[in-house]
Write a protein that holds these residues in place. Sequence first.
Motif, PDB file in Angstrom:
ATOM      1  N   PHE A 194      12.196  -5.257   6.520  1.00 25.03           N
ATOM      2  CA  PHE A 194      10.783  -5.624   6.647  1.00 25.03           C
ATOM      3  C   PHE A 194      10.155  -4.964   7.858  1.00 25.03           C
ATOM      4  CE2 PHE A 194       7.026  -8.149   6.306  1.00 25.03           C
ATOM      5  CZ  PHE A 194       6.675  -8.488   7.605  1.00 25.03           C
ATOM      6  N   SER A 195      10.834  -4.993   8.995  1.00 23.86           N
ATOM      7  CA  SER A 195      10.240  -4.507  10.235  1.00 23.86           C
ATOM      8  C   SER A 195      10.031  -2.997  10.234  1.00 23.86           C
ATOM      9  CB  SER A 195      11.101  -4.906  11.428  1.00 23.86           C
ATOM     10  OG  SER A 195      12.390  -4.332  11.315  1.00 23.86           O
ATOM     11  N   ARG A 196      10.603  -2.288   9.270  1.00 25.40           N
ATOM     12  CA  ARG A 196      10.435  -0.841   9.207  1.00 25.40           C
ATOM     13  C   ARG A 196       9.235  -0.433   8.361  1.00 25.40           C
ATOM     14  NH1 ARG A 196      16.568   0.887   7.422  1.00 25.40           N
ATOM     15  NH2 ARG A 196      17.705  -0.352   8.957  1.00 25.40           N
ATOM     16  N   TYR A 197       8.682  -1.370   7.592  1.00 23.88           N
ATOM     17  CA  TYR A 197       7.670  -1.016   6.610  1.00 23.88           C
ATOM     18  C   TYR A 197       6.269  -1.329   7.084  1.00 23.88           C
ATOM     19  CZ  TYR A 197      11.493  -0.890   3.150  1.00 23.88           C
ATOM     20  OH  TYR A 197      12.637  -0.607   2.449  1.00 23.88           O
ATOM     21  N   ALA A 198       5.328  -0.458   6.765  1.00 24.35           N
ATOM     22  CA  ALA A 198       3.936  -0.856   6.811  1.00 24.35           C
ATOM     23  C   ALA A 198       3.718  -1.865   5.686  1.00 24.35           C
ATOM     24  CB  ALA A 198       3.031   0.352   6.616  1.00 24.35           C
ATOM     25  N   MET A 199       2.803  -2.790   5.911  1.00 23.78           N
ATOM     26  CA  MET A 199       2.548  -3.843   4.934  1.00 23.78           C
ATOM     27  C   MET A 199       1.061  -3.894   4.615  1.00 23.78           C
ATOM     28  SD  MET A 199       5.484  -5.217   4.281  1.00 23.78           S
ATOM     29  CE  MET A 199       4.949  -6.699   3.410  1.00 23.78           C
ATOM     30  N   GLN A 220       1.277   4.029  -2.608  1.00 25.13           N
ATOM     31  CA  GLN A 220       2.263   4.168  -1.542  1.00 25.13           C
ATOM     32  C   GLN A 220       3.008   2.866  -1.261  1.00 25.13           C
ATOM     33  OE1 GLN A 220       2.917   7.270   0.407  1.00 25.13           O
ATOM     34  NE2 GLN A 220       2.142   7.787  -1.637  1.00 25.13           N
ATOM     35  N   TYR A 221       2.631   1.819  -1.950  1.00 21.29           N
ATOM     36  CA  TYR A 221       3.270   0.518  -1.744  1.00 21.29           C
ATOM     37  C   TYR A 221       4.247   0.273  -2.884  1.00 21.29           C
ATOM     38  CZ  TYR A 221      -0.102  -0.219   1.933  1.00 21.29           C
ATOM     39  OH  TYR A 221      -0.828  -0.093   3.090  1.00 21.29           O
ATOM     40  N   LEU A 222       5.518   0.244  -2.541  1.00 18.18           N
ATOM     41  CA  LEU A 222       6.567   0.226  -3.546  1.00 18.18           C
ATOM     42  C   LEU A 222       6.939  -1.180  -3.995  1.00 18.18           C
ATOM     43  CD1 LEU A 222       8.565   1.956  -5.161  1.00 18.18           C
ATOM     44  CD2 LEU A 222      10.127   1.809  -3.211  1.00 18.18           C
ATOM     45  N   TYR A 223       6.899  -2.120  -3.064  1.00 16.21           N
ATOM     46  CA  TYR A 223       7.346  -3.488  -3.357  1.00 16.21           C
ATOM     47  C   TYR A 223       6.158  -4.431  -3.308  1.00 16.21           C
ATOM     48  CZ  TYR A 223      11.699  -1.183  -2.106  1.00 16.21           C
ATOM     49  OH  TYR A 223      12.738  -0.309  -2.039  1.00 16.21           O
ATOM     50  N   TRP A 224       6.124  -5.343  -4.306  1.00 18.18           N
ATOM     51  CA  TRP A 224       4.982  -6.250  -4.456  1.00 18.18           C
ATOM     52  C   TRP A 224       5.443  -7.682  -4.666  1.00 18.18           C
ATOM     53  CZ3 TRP A 224      -0.185  -4.606  -4.468  1.00 18.18           C
ATOM     54  CH2 TRP A 224      -0.369  -3.223  -4.399  1.00 18.18           C
ATOM     55  N   GLY A 225       4.643  -8.616  -4.136  1.00 19.94           N
ATOM     56  CA  GLY A 225       4.871 -10.014  -4.435  1.00 19.94           C
ATOM     57  C   GLY A 225       4.240 -10.397  -5.761  1.00 19.94           C
ATOM     58  N   GLN A 226       4.363 -11.667  -6.116  1.00 20.71           N
ATOM     59  CA  GLN A 226       3.867 -12.138  -7.402  1.00 20.71           C
ATOM     60  C   GLN A 226       2.394 -12.536  -7.342  1.00 20.71           C
ATOM     61  OE1 GLN A 226       5.400 -14.049  -5.278  1.00 20.71           O
ATOM     62  NE2 GLN A 226       4.133 -15.901  -5.248  1.00 20.71           N
ATOM     63  N   GLY A 227       1.864 -12.674  -6.144  1.00 20.74           N
ATOM     64  CA  GLY A 227       0.457 -12.999  -5.981  1.00 20.74           C
ATOM     65  C   GLY A 227       0.209 -14.479  -5.758  1.00 20.74           C
ATOM     66  N   THR A 228      -0.890 -14.784  -5.091  1.00 20.18           N
ATOM     67  CA  THR A 228      -1.325 -16.157  -4.871  1.00 20.18           C
ATOM     68  C   THR A 228      -2.839 -16.219  -5.117  1.00 20.18           C
ATOM     69  OG1 THR A 228      -1.271 -18.037  -3.340  1.00 20.18           O
ATOM     70  CG2 THR A 228      -1.668 -15.875  -2.365  1.00 20.18           C
ATOM     71  N   GLN A 229      -3.263 -17.257  -5.823  1.00 19.60           N
ATOM     72  CA  GLN A 229      -4.662 -17.376  -6.213  1.00 19.60           C
ATOM     73  C   GLN A 229      -5.502 -17.946  -5.080  1.00 19.60           C
ATOM     74  OE1 GLN A 229      -6.292 -16.639  -9.343  1.00 19.60           O
ATOM     75  NE2 GLN A 229      -8.100 -17.036  -8.069  1.00 19.60           N
ATOM     76  N   VAL A 230      -6.603 -17.287  -4.808  1.00 17.18           N
ATOM     77  CA  VAL A 230      -7.608 -17.785  -3.869  1.00 17.18           C
ATOM     78  C   VAL A 230      -8.912 -17.966  -4.642  1.00 17.18           C
ATOM     79  CG1 VAL A 230      -9.006 -17.250  -1.848  1.00 17.18           C
ATOM     80  CG2 VAL A 230      -6.552 -16.735  -1.848  1.00 17.18           C
ATOM     81  N   THR A 231      -9.449 -19.169  -4.603  1.00 16.69           N
ATOM     82  CA  THR A 231     -10.704 -19.459  -5.286  1.00 16.69           C
ATOM     83  C   THR A 231     -11.694 -20.019  -4.277  1.00 16.69           C
ATOM     84  OG1 THR A 231      -9.526 -19.948  -7.345  1.00 16.69           O
ATOM     85  CG2 THR A 231     -11.802 -20.711  -7.168  1.00 16.69           C
ATOM     86  N   VAL A 232     -12.844 -19.378  -4.177  1.00 20.19           N
ATOM     87  CA  VAL A 232     -13.872 -19.795  -3.239  1.00 20.19           C
ATOM     88  C   VAL A 232     -15.058 -20.303  -4.045  1.00 20.19           C
ATOM     89  CG1 VAL A 232     -15.323 -19.138  -1.303  1.00 20.19           C
ATOM     90  CG2 VAL A 232     -13.099 -18.035  -1.624  1.00 20.19           C
TER      91      VAL A 232
END
Length: 124
Positions: free
Chosen positions: A29-34, A110-122
Amino acid sequence: QVQLVESGGGLVQAGGSLRLSCAASGRTFSRYAMGWFRQAPGKEREFVAAIRWSGSSTLYAESVKGRFTIARDNAKSTLYLQMDSLKAEDTAVYYCAANPYLSFTTNEDQYLYWGQGTQVTVSS
């Protein structure tokens, strides 16, 4: 390789705040831009913010500049997105992503790894 899990999404009124977290597993983790990206219903996924591996530099989409803050804690392998002054147009699924390449970019290719996502509703 790194696995990413987002949390902190929810329903908030316009003008309110939320803080998203992205927990990473793996020792790299510490090696990657996020980065954080979002996708609203019926729209393409778009860049929100990015941070270098060291935390020394950040990038923001114009639409969130001055309202959102990206940060990371490499000791905890966690990425954050503080979202203030939320607007209805910020409603989307928010994804965190890891960029293992040397680039520091808004380009989601350029972003290889992805999370599953979280919903934000405003709500307005």
